[in-house]
Design a protein around this motif. Structure first.
Motif, short mmCIF file in Angstrom:
data_model
loop_
_atom_site.label_atom_id
_atom_site.label_comp_id
_atom_site.label_asym_id
_atom_site.label_seq_id
_atom_site.Cartn_x
_atom_site.Cartn_y
_atom_site.Cartn_z
N SER A 73 0.86 -1.20 0.00
CA SER A 73 0.00 0.00 0.00
C SER A 73 0.88 1.24 0.00
N ALA A 77 1.02 4.14 -2.82
CA ALA A 77 0.74 5.52 -2.37
C ALA A 77 1.91 6.44 -2.72
N ALA A 292 1.67 4.76 4.74
CA ALA A 292 0.56 4.14 4.01
C ALA A 292 -0.77 4.54 4.66
N HIS A 293 -0.80 4.58 5.99
CA HIS A 293 -2.04 4.94 6.67
C HIS A 293 -2.37 6.43 6.43
N GLY A 296 -3.46 6.94 2.92
CA GLY A 296 -4.69 6.19 2.62
C GLY A 296 -5.90 6.73 3.38
N THR A 297 -5.70 7.79 4.16
CA THR A 297 -6.80 8.35 4.96
C THR A 297 -6.91 9.84 4.63
#
Ligand code: LMR
Length: 394
Positions: A73, A77, A292-293, A296-297
Motif C-alpha cells: 500500500s 501511495a 501508508a495509513h 490512505g486516509t
C-alpha cells in the motif's frame, strides 16, 4: 584477519553530528545534518504521524514478516504521490527500501546487473553519499557541470551541453528538487531540455527526490520527474520519507523503475526483491506503515499536507531573515542567494578553513563543503551566525 583493514573514512555529515553532540559549549549551533528543527529546536514527530502510530498500535496484530517488497500500500501511495496518475503509472513498479539511500544502492546494483560498464553521472557537487554508493555497487562515476560558485545558481548551459554528449551507457542522476548540497534547482526550461535530450541521446534518467514538498510544493517539486516520466521509456526514481514525513530514524524510502511495459517494470521489481534478499532481506515496516495509513486516509493526508506547509513556510522565513541580516551586516547583497535557494540547504562558498574557524571559534557546525542546513537554524541563533560569518570574512 582484520589487521590489514584500511582506516575507515568518516562520513562528512554523520561524523559532524557526533562531534556536535560531544561539544559542551552552551551556544553551539548545528547547521550540519539535514534535519528540520522547529522554533524550540526540536525535530518533532508530525501530528499526522503520531495519529498513524496510534492507529497502528491499536490495529496491528502481528509482527510477522511483511515481504521482500515491503508494504505494497505504501509502494502504490508513494508512486502516486510522485507520479500523480501520469501515464507512467501504468508502466512503473515500486519497492519499499530502507531510506532513499537503500533505494539508491538497490538501483545501483540493478544498473550494475543490467549494464556492468555503465557510468553514473552526478551533479558537481552532489549529495556526499551518491559517489560512495555508486562506487560500492561497482559503477563508474563521472560528474556533469552543475553549480556556479560565483552566481550560486545552476550552470544550465554547461550542464545541458555535457548531457547532450552522453549515450545509452550513461545514467544521469538528477535531484528531483531542493538540490543537496547547493539549494540551487533546475529551471522548468532546463527540465524541458533534459526531457528532449534523454530520449534523443538514450541516457537513463535516475531521479533522487528526498525533499518533495520542501521547495515550491508537493506537485511543483515533482515537475521535472513527471515530465521525464512521460517522455522516457525507462527511468529510475528513489524517494525518501525522512524529511517530508519527519521519519528520519525509521529509514523509510522507495525505489521505482519505469519501463516500456508493465511486464518489464515488474521484472525489474522482482530483480530488486532478489537484490534486497541478498542485502538485508526486507525493509523495516513501521515508517512505511505510518505513511501508508496517512496517504490512505483523506483527513490525515490533509493534516500532513498542512504540517508540511508549516515546516516549509518556516524554512522560507528563516531564509529571508538570514539573507537580510547577512546583507545588512556586510552592507552588500552578497547573500541574496540564500532566499533564492530551495529546500533545506544552501552552499555558502565558505572555504574549509572558514568552516573550521566557525566550528572551533564560534561553535557553529557546517559540513566541510560549505553546506548550511537552514532548516536547522533557530531565530535566536541568527545573530550569532551573522557575527561569526562576518568574523571569518564570509
Ligand atoms: C543530509 O544530507 O544531511 C541527510 O540526507 C542525512 C544523510 O543521510 O546524509
Amino acid at each position: 584477519m582484520f589487521e590489514s583493514l584500511p582506516v575507515a573514512k568518516a562520513d562528512p555529515i554523520l561524523s559532524l553530528t557526533v562531534a556536535f553532540r560531544q561539544d559542551t559549549r552552551p551556544n553551539k549551533v548545528d547547521l550540519g545534518i539535514g534535519v528540520y528543527r522547529d522554533a524550540l529546536g526540536k525535530t518533532p514527530i508530525m501530528k499526522s504521524v503520531s495519529a498513524a502510530q496510534e492507529y497502528l498500535f491499536a490495529q496491528q496484530e502481528s509482527k510477522g514478516y511483511v515481504g521482500l517488497a515491503g508494504n505494497e500500500s505504501f509502494n502504490i501511495a508513494m508512486q502516486t504521490l510522485l507520479l500523480n496518475n501520469t501515464n507512467a503509472m501504468a508502466r512503473a513498479a515500486t519497492i519499499q527500501t530502507p531510506g532513499a539511500s537503500g533505494g539508491l544502492r538497490l538501483l545501483a546494483d540493478l544498473i550494475k546487473q543490467a549494464k556492468p560498464n555503465a557510468t553514473v553521472w552526478l551533479s558537481d557537487p552532489s549529495y556526499v553519499n551518491h559517489h560512495p554508493i555508486m562506487e560500492a555497487a561497482g559503477l563508474n562515476v563521472a560528474y556533469y557541470p552543475y553549480f556556479d560558485a560565483q552566481t550560486k545558481q545552476v550552470k544550465e548551459q554547461a550542464m545541458l551541453e555535457c548531457l547532450a554528449g552522453l549515450g545509452s551507457d550513461d545514467v544521469v542522476l538528477l535531484h528531483g528538487c531542493c538540490h543537496n548540497p547547493t539549494g540551487a534547482d533546475l529551471s522548468k526550461q532546463a527540465w524541458q531540455q533534459i526531457a528532449q535530450l534523454a530520449p534523443k541521446c538514450g541516457f537513463l534518467p535516475f531521479i533522487d527526490i528526498a525533499y518533495q514538498g520542501f521547495g515550491d510544493g508537493l506537485d511543483e517539486d515533482a515537475y521535472g520527474l513527471r515530465l521525464l516520466s512521460e517522455v522516457c521509456d525507462e527511468m529510475l526514481i528513489t524517494a525518501s520519507c525522512s524529511k517530508n514525513f519527519g521519519l528520519y530514524r525509521e529509514r523509510t524510502g522507495m525505489a521505482c523503475v519505469i519501463s516500456p511495459s508493465i511486464e518489464q517494470a515488474q521484472n525489474a521489481k522482482a530483480n530488486l526483491m532478489s537484490l534486497s534478499r541478498k542485502t538485508y532481506t526486507m525493509p523495516p515496516d513501521w515508517g512505511a506503515a505510518c505513511v501508508a495509513h496517512i496517504l490512505g486516509t483523506e483527513r490525515l493526508t490533509a493534516n500532513w499536507r498542512e504540517e508540511l506547509d508549516v515546516m516549509n513556510q518556516r524554512i522560507l522565513s528563516l531564509r529571508t531573515t538570514l539573507r537580510d541580516a547577512l546583507n545588512q551586516a556586510t552592507n552588500s547583497n552578497r547573500f541574496d542567494y540564500i532566499a533564492l535557494h530551495k529546500g533545506m540547504f544552501s552552499v555558502t562558498g565558505l572555504t574549509p578553513k572558514q568552516i573550521d574557524c566557525l566550528r572551533d571559534d564560534h561553535a557553529i557546525y557546517m559540513v566541510g563543503d560549505g553546506r548550511m542546513n537552514i532548516a536547522g537554524l533557530l531565530e535566536a541563533d541568527v545573530q550569532q551566525v551573522v557575527e561569526a560569518f562576518v568574523a571569518v570574512g564570509a
